[in-house]
Design an enzyme around this catalytic site. Structure first.
Site, mmCIF file in Angstrom:
data_model
loop_
_atom_site.group_PDB
_atom_site.id
_atom_site.type_symbol
_atom_site.label_atom_id
_atom_site.label_comp_id
_atom_site.label_asym_id
_atom_site.label_seq_id
_atom_site.Cartn_x
_atom_site.Cartn_y
_atom_site.Cartn_z
ATOM 1 N N ARG A 67 0.817 -1.216 0.000
ATOM 2 C CA ARG A 67 0.000 0.000 0.000
ATOM 3 C C ARG A 67 0.852 1.268 0.000
ATOM 4 N NH1 ARG A 67 -5.343 -1.433 3.791
ATOM 5 N NH2 ARG A 67 -6.446 -2.499 2.095
ATOM 6 N N LYS A 83 -19.686 -17.205 1.724
ATOM 7 C CA LYS A 83 -21.102 -17.049 2.018
ATOM 8 C C LYS A 83 -21.825 -16.092 1.070
ATOM 9 C CE LYS A 83 -20.685 -18.041 6.973
ATOM 10 N NZ LYS A 83 -20.970 -17.553 8.344
ATOM 11 N N GLY A 130 -9.637 -8.742 -0.516
ATOM 12 C CA GLY A 130 -8.495 -9.341 0.165
ATOM 13 C C GLY A 130 -8.157 -10.753 -0.269
ATOM 14 N N GLY A 187 -13.281 -3.219 1.254
ATOM 15 C CA GLY A 187 -14.668 -2.768 1.330
ATOM 16 C C GLY A 187 -15.060 -1.813 0.224
#
Length: 400
Positions: free
Chosen positions: A38, A199, A356, A379
């Site tokens: 990053r 999920k 991720g 996110g």
């Protein structure tokens, strides 16, 4: 794509105080940064501004200190790595507002780089409080946001500052927005999306948005089991959200109405235990043993997925196809990733990936550098794929 002001629109910035929001929320082990990715991503923006004579003032968060100073979440731990990556002296101020920040900035020369302490040491950061935003704004003349990964948060240092001074997208933010536009904004068709992971419940909004925008949606990982079960297939002891059967059926119905093909596994690699090297076999998807679990898709499914990748002009990828962390259940993810990388290298595919697990999976396959763009945002990338407005991006749109 909306018009964003970028560093190309910044002229005569020598001597100007430029507040640059960057993402320095990096992994730390034994007090040292263990992955500088990053930092490397934001280095071009910082160097460009410094080379043009700006006084570069870095704003960032680290960890989740919940509005209070926490010693092991101080950016002073990150500063040496920033200095090393930039190959440039980086000063540090013990607070992002008040006297420590003001005094440090007052001593800056043109081209200097200063890192301010963790913005989340103040409750006003995450609450985007007007008073805290105003205190931050005292330190700068220009705002540059280069932290796409924090753009889904309407925080003081990501959204609030843009209302106090001219705001621009940094080079990383610019690259991300341009890549995302090619991915789903105005993509070259056919567009194929690969969505994996454990999920369905965590990606309902994502799947619902994608079926309206892509030509084919490949569903893998544990998520696929929920869709298979909704179609009446017995998935044995596989990870499955049986209570979301109706949701899965609705997504499939919406896909059919939108002309989007849903691609589910036709065979699976099953095992009785979840561990490396576990005894396994490949079975047809409607022949899963009652005491086994699907841990990867089988060879026929891989061929079908790669066929869709071959048809695609644009590929958007989020989530692995199987339990890629454990061999041999990484086979499908690696095979599809390598095929996508090969087509990308040949100039036949625009490939955009993020999230991720996705980044880890592509690194595991050794092809992350071959994709058109790999987002390090978690996110924010997901919310973009879900079709949501990102506050830190919306505020950068140039006025018409």
């Amino acid at each position: 794509m909306p018009a964003f002001k970028t560093l190309d629109d910044l002229t005569d910035i020598a001597g100007k105080r430029v507040l640059v929001r960057v993402d320095l929320n990096v992994p730390v082990s034994d007090g040292k940064v263990s992955d500088t990715t990053r930092i490397e991503r934001v280095a071009p923006t910082i160097k460009e501004l410094s080379d043009k004579g700006a006084k570069v003032i870095l704003l960032a968060h680290f960890g989740r200190p919940k509005g209070e100073p926490v010693a092991d979440q101080s950016l002073s731990l990150i500063a040496p790595s920033v200095e090393e990556v930039l190959d440039h002296k980086v000063a540090f101020a013990s607070d992002c507002i008040g006297a420590p920040a003001a005094d440090a900035i007052a001593g800056m020369e043109n081209g200097d780089i200063l890192l301010l302490e963790n913005t989340r040491f103040h409750k006003g950061e995450e609450k985007n409080e007007a008073g805290f935003v105003a205190e931050l704004a005292k330190s700068g003349d220009i705002f540059v946001n280069d932290a796409f990964s924090a753009a889904h948060r309407a925080h003081a240092s990501t959204e609030g500052l843009a209302h106090h001074m001219p705001a621009y997208a940094g080079r990383t933010m610019q690259a991300e927005l341009e890549a995302l536009e090619k991915g789903l904004g105005k993509p070259v068709r056919p567009v194929v999306a690969i969505v994996g992971g454990a999920k369905v419940s965590t990606k309902i909004d994502l799947l619902s948005n994608l079926v309206k925008k892509v030509d084919a949606l490949v569903i893998g990982g544990g998520m696929a089991n929920t869709f298979l079960a909704a179609k009446g297939i017995n998935v044995g002891k596989s990870l499955c959200e049986h209570d979301l059967a109706e949701t899965a059926k609705q997504i499939m119905a919406n896909a059919e109405a939108a002309g989007c093909a849903i691609v589910l596994p036709v065979d699976g690699v099953v095992a009785r235990e979840f561990k490396a090297g576990a005894a396994n076999e490949t079975v047809a998807i409607d022949a899963i043993p009652a005491d086994a679990m699907v841990l990867d898709v089988g060879q026929k499914s891989i061929e079908a997925i790669n066929e869709w990748i071959s048809k695609a002009e644009t590929l958007v990828w989020n989530g692995p196809l199987g339990a890629f962390e454990i061999a041999p259940f990484d086979t499908a993810t690696v095979a599809a990733a390598k095929h996508a990388a090969e087509r990308t290298r040949a100039g036949k595919l625009v490939s955009v990936a993020g999230g991720g697990d996705t980044v880890s999976a592509l690194n595991h396959a050794g092809v992350a550098d071959d994709f058109s763009y790999v987002s390090t945002a978690g996110g924010a990338f997901l919310e973009w794929m879900e079709g949501k407005e990102l506050p830190g991006v919306a505020v950068l749109i140039a006025e018409k």
